[in-house]
Design a protein around this motif. Structure first.
Motif, PDB file in Angstrom:
ATOM      1  N   UNK A  77     -16.667   0.367  -7.735  1.00 56.79           N
ATOM      2  CA  UNK A  77     -17.304  -0.764  -7.060  1.00 56.79           C
ATOM      3  C   UNK A  77     -17.842  -0.343  -5.692  1.00 56.79           C
ATOM      4  N   UNK A  78     -18.802  -1.109  -5.201  1.00 56.19           N
ATOM      5  CA  UNK A  78     -19.237  -0.924  -3.824  1.00 56.19           C
ATOM      6  C   UNK A  78     -18.187  -1.439  -2.848  1.00 56.19           C
ATOM      7  N   UNK A  79     -17.497  -2.524  -3.252  1.00 51.89           N
ATOM      8  CA  UNK A  79     -16.487  -3.131  -2.395  1.00 51.89           C
ATOM      9  C   UNK A  79     -15.390  -3.733  -3.265  1.00 51.89           C
ATOM     10  N   UNK A  80     -14.182  -3.791  -2.713  1.00 51.16           N
ATOM     11  CA  UNK A  80     -13.073  -4.369  -3.460  1.00 51.16           C
ATOM     12  C   UNK A  80     -12.191  -5.201  -2.539  1.00 51.16           C
ATOM     13  N   UNK A  81     -11.513  -6.172  -3.141  1.00 48.57           N
ATOM     14  CA  UNK A  81     -10.488  -6.977  -2.472  1.00 48.57           C
ATOM     15  C   UNK A  81      -9.279  -7.025  -3.395  1.00 48.57           C
ATOM     16  N   UNK A  82      -8.079  -6.843  -2.824  1.00 45.10           N
ATOM     17  CA  UNK A  82      -6.887  -6.726  -3.665  1.00 45.10           C
ATOM     18  C   UNK A  82      -5.759  -7.619  -3.164  1.00 45.10           C
ATOM     19  N   UNK A  83      -5.788  -8.916  -3.543  1.00 45.19           N
ATOM     20  CA  UNK A  83      -4.654  -9.797  -3.252  1.00 45.19           C
ATOM     21  C   UNK A  83      -3.573  -9.623  -4.317  1.00 45.19           C
ATOM     22  N   UNK A  84      -2.521  -8.889  -3.985  1.00 40.45           N
ATOM     23  CA  UNK A  84      -1.483  -8.572  -4.957  1.00 40.45           C
ATOM     24  C   UNK A  84      -0.104  -8.839  -4.372  1.00 40.45           C
ATOM     25  N   UNK A  85       0.869  -9.012  -5.259  1.00 45.26           N
ATOM     26  CA  UNK A  85       2.238  -9.267  -4.825  1.00 45.26           C
ATOM     27  C   UNK A  85       2.816  -8.063  -4.108  1.00 45.26           C
ATOM     28  N   UNK A  86       2.634  -6.887  -4.674  1.00 48.31           N
ATOM     29  CA  UNK A  86       3.085  -5.639  -4.064  1.00 48.31           C
ATOM     30  C   UNK A  86       1.865  -4.851  -3.590  1.00 48.31           C
ATOM     31  N   UNK A  87       2.030  -4.150  -2.488  1.00 52.46           N
ATOM     32  CA  UNK A  87       0.899  -3.557  -1.792  1.00 52.46           C
ATOM     33  C   UNK A  87       0.249  -2.412  -2.557  1.00 52.46           C
ATOM     34  N   UNK A  88      -1.075  -2.408  -2.562  1.00 47.37           N
ATOM     35  CA  UNK A  88      -1.859  -1.275  -3.032  1.00 47.37           C
ATOM     36  C   UNK A  88      -2.376  -0.411  -1.873  1.00 47.37           C
ATOM     37  N   UNK A  89      -2.025  -0.771  -0.640  1.00 54.47           N
ATOM     38  CA  UNK A  89      -2.586  -0.087   0.526  1.00 54.47           C
ATOM     39  C   UNK A  89      -2.317   1.401   0.499  1.00 54.47           C
ATOM     40  N   UNK A  90      -1.105   1.773   0.112  1.00 54.38           N
ATOM     41  CA  UNK A  90      -0.686   3.166   0.219  1.00 54.38           C
ATOM     42  C   UNK A  90      -0.646   3.847  -1.140  1.00 54.38           C
ATOM     43  N   UNK A  91      -1.504   3.409  -2.061  1.00 48.65           N
ATOM     44  CA  UNK A  91      -1.578   4.027  -3.381  1.00 48.65           C
ATOM     45  C   UNK A  91      -2.697   5.052  -3.435  1.00 48.65           C
ATOM     46  N   UNK A  92      -2.571   5.968  -4.396  1.00 52.36           N
ATOM     47  CA  UNK A  92      -3.651   6.922  -4.608  1.00 52.36           C
ATOM     48  C   UNK A  92      -4.898   6.196  -5.100  1.00 52.36           C
ATOM     49  N   UNK A  93      -4.705   5.110  -5.856  1.00 51.51           N
ATOM     50  CA  UNK A  93      -5.853   4.354  -6.368  1.00 51.51           C
ATOM     51  C   UNK A  93      -6.711   3.838  -5.226  1.00 51.51           C
ATOM     52  N   UNK A  94      -6.072   3.271  -4.221  1.00 51.41           N
ATOM     53  CA  UNK A  94      -6.824   2.757  -3.077  1.00 51.41           C
ATOM     54  C   UNK A  94      -7.482   3.894  -2.312  1.00 51.41           C
ATOM     55  N   UNK A  95      -6.739   4.969  -2.070  1.00 51.02           N
ATOM     56  CA  UNK A  95      -7.302   6.092  -1.338  1.00 51.02           C
ATOM     57  C   UNK A  95      -8.464   6.727  -2.074  1.00 51.02           C
ATOM     58  N   UNK A  96      -8.322   6.874  -3.380  1.00 53.43           N
ATOM     59  CA  UNK A  96      -9.397   7.484  -4.175  1.00 53.43           C
ATOM     60  C   UNK A  96     -10.641   6.607  -4.189  1.00 53.43           C
ATOM     61  N   UNK A  97     -10.437   5.289  -4.228  1.00 51.13           N
ATOM     62  CA  UNK A  97     -11.583   4.380  -4.197  1.00 51.13           C
ATOM     63  C   UNK A  97     -12.368   4.550  -2.908  1.00 51.13           C
ATOM     64  N   UNK A  98     -11.663   4.603  -1.781  1.00 47.84           N
ATOM     65  CA  UNK A  98     -12.351   4.771  -0.502  1.00 47.84           C
ATOM     66  C   UNK A  98     -12.997   6.152  -0.409  1.00 47.84           C
ATOM     67  N   UNK A  99     -12.313   7.160  -0.940  1.00 51.11           N
ATOM     68  CA  UNK A  99     -12.902   8.503  -0.943  1.00 51.11           C
ATOM     69  C   UNK A  99     -14.198   8.541  -1.764  1.00 51.11           C
ATOM     70  N   UNK A 100     -14.258   7.682  -2.793  1.00 53.98           N
ATOM     71  CA  UNK A 100     -15.457   7.617  -3.632  1.00 53.98           C
ATOM     72  C   UNK A 100     -16.574   6.794  -2.994  1.00 53.98           C
ATOM     73  N   UNK A 101     -16.298   6.199  -1.828  1.00 55.54           N
ATOM     74  CA  UNK A 101     -17.322   5.441  -1.121  1.00 55.54           C
ATOM     75  C   UNK A 101     -17.165   3.936  -1.180  1.00 55.54           C
ATOM     76  N   UNK A 102     -16.169   3.447  -1.925  1.00 58.17           N
ATOM     77  CA  UNK A 102     -15.933   2.010  -1.939  1.00 58.17           C
ATOM     78  C   UNK A 102     -15.302   1.584  -0.614  1.00 58.17           C
TER      79      UNK A 102
END
Length: 316
Positions: A77-102
């Motif tokens: 995605x160009x942009x994402x929002x993640x309202x979740x019960x447990x945090x995705x902030x410190x996941x590889x998924x989040x980091x990889x998304x930002x590294x990919x330009x999201x």
């Protein structure tokens, strides 16, 4: 969509993300945060025809990786929002998304009350407060934090960079929490004592007079006074060893709109005039420790010294 969530959702999509009609927006949520996910999806759909909503079962611990299709959608995605019960902030998924330009924002543990309260903020003022704190502390090699409840801990910053969580995620790769408002660092090391007297999971907002004490030596937590938190860290240590005891983060709240702590770590760690210290994972914020948990504890009424000089903290 609940009408009382629409204004906050619009703020997130239009002001914070600055989403455009030709962009794709992925909203990632779970079964327990679906109304907020739906509100954000509706706000995104009002801007672009390329909005997607993904939902999955809540995980057991902050920092647990989401399912592979969710990670893929965030990265594409160009942009994402993640309202979740447990945090995705410190996941590889989040980091990889930002590294990919999201660009995007996580909203870990968000409730409808916190969503509507925390997004009703002056994000220009938050950004200015972050800049002010960074100007005072950004070049310091040593930071000391003291507080009336007993905190006295010194951090060695090393070559780690201070980061700002302003809520403005407008350029490729930008990332923030929402609600926003903090500056933070993954310190190279730390030694001393910190005493949480604000909010910390799994307890939420601590009762008056209740305090959670932690001893730290050479960048690792060596003693945890609270049984429940110790059990969480020990469970993570069974998986990753000493990395679970890593002193992961020092953060300073810069959101003057948070007038009092409410029991939500997501909101309370942003409160002006507070400091928070975290245990566990910090790869996503400039550190080197990969662990399946990230536990923040909020400290009231701190004094912060940068290379011996007291800094002026934002206030509520």
């Amino acid at each position: 969509m609940a009408a009382d969530l629409s204004d906050a959702a619009t703020t997130a999509v239009e002001q914070c993300l600055n989403a455009a009609p030709d962009e794709s927006v992925a909203v990632v949520t779970d079964d327990e945060r679906e109304p907020i996910g739906e509100a954000l999806y509706a706000a995104a759909s009002a801007v672009t025809d390329d909005a997607t909503l993904l939902r999955y079962p809540p995980t057991e611990q902050h920092g647990t990786e989401p399912p592979a299709p969710v990670a893929a959608a965030m990265a594409e995605a160009d942009a994402f929002l993640a309202p979740t019960t447990k945090s995705l902030s410190h996941t590889r998924a989040r980091g990889s998304a930002c590294d990919a330009g999201a660009r995007g924002a996580t909203l870990p543990g968000i409730t409808e009350d916190v969503f509507t309260t925390g997004l009703d903020a002056d994000y220009a003022a938050i950004e200015a407060a972050c800049d002010d704190v960074l100007g005072q502390i950004g070049d310091a090699s040593e930071v000391r934090v003291t507080a009336p409840a007993g905190t006295d801990i010194t951090f060695e910053v090393g070559d780690r960079e201070w980061l700002a969580d302003t809520g403005m995620v407008r350029d490729p790769g930008d990332f923030s929490n929402l609600p926003a408002g903090e500056v933070f660092v993954a310190p190279a090391s730390a030694t001393g004592t910190f005493v949480v007297d604000g909010t910390m999971m799994p307890h939420g907002l601590l009762d008056d007079g209740r305090e959670l004490a932690f001893e730290v030596e050479d960048g690792f937590v060596t003693e945890i006074a609270d049984d429940a938190i110790r059990a969480d860290v020990e469970a993570a240590a069974d998986e990753v060893g000493d990395a679970a005891y890593n002193l992961a983060e020092l953060g300073i709240g810069t959101n003057g709109g948070v007038a009092e702590l409410v029991g939500s770590v997501l909101l309370d760690e942003k409160a002006g005039g507070t400091v928070h210290i975290a245990i566990g994972d910090n790869v996503g914020i400039g550190g080197e420790t990969d662990a399946p948990l990230h536990l923040d504890g909020i400290i009231r009424d701190p004094t912060v010294y940068a290379d011996g000089d007291e800094i002026d903290l934002p206030s509520a």
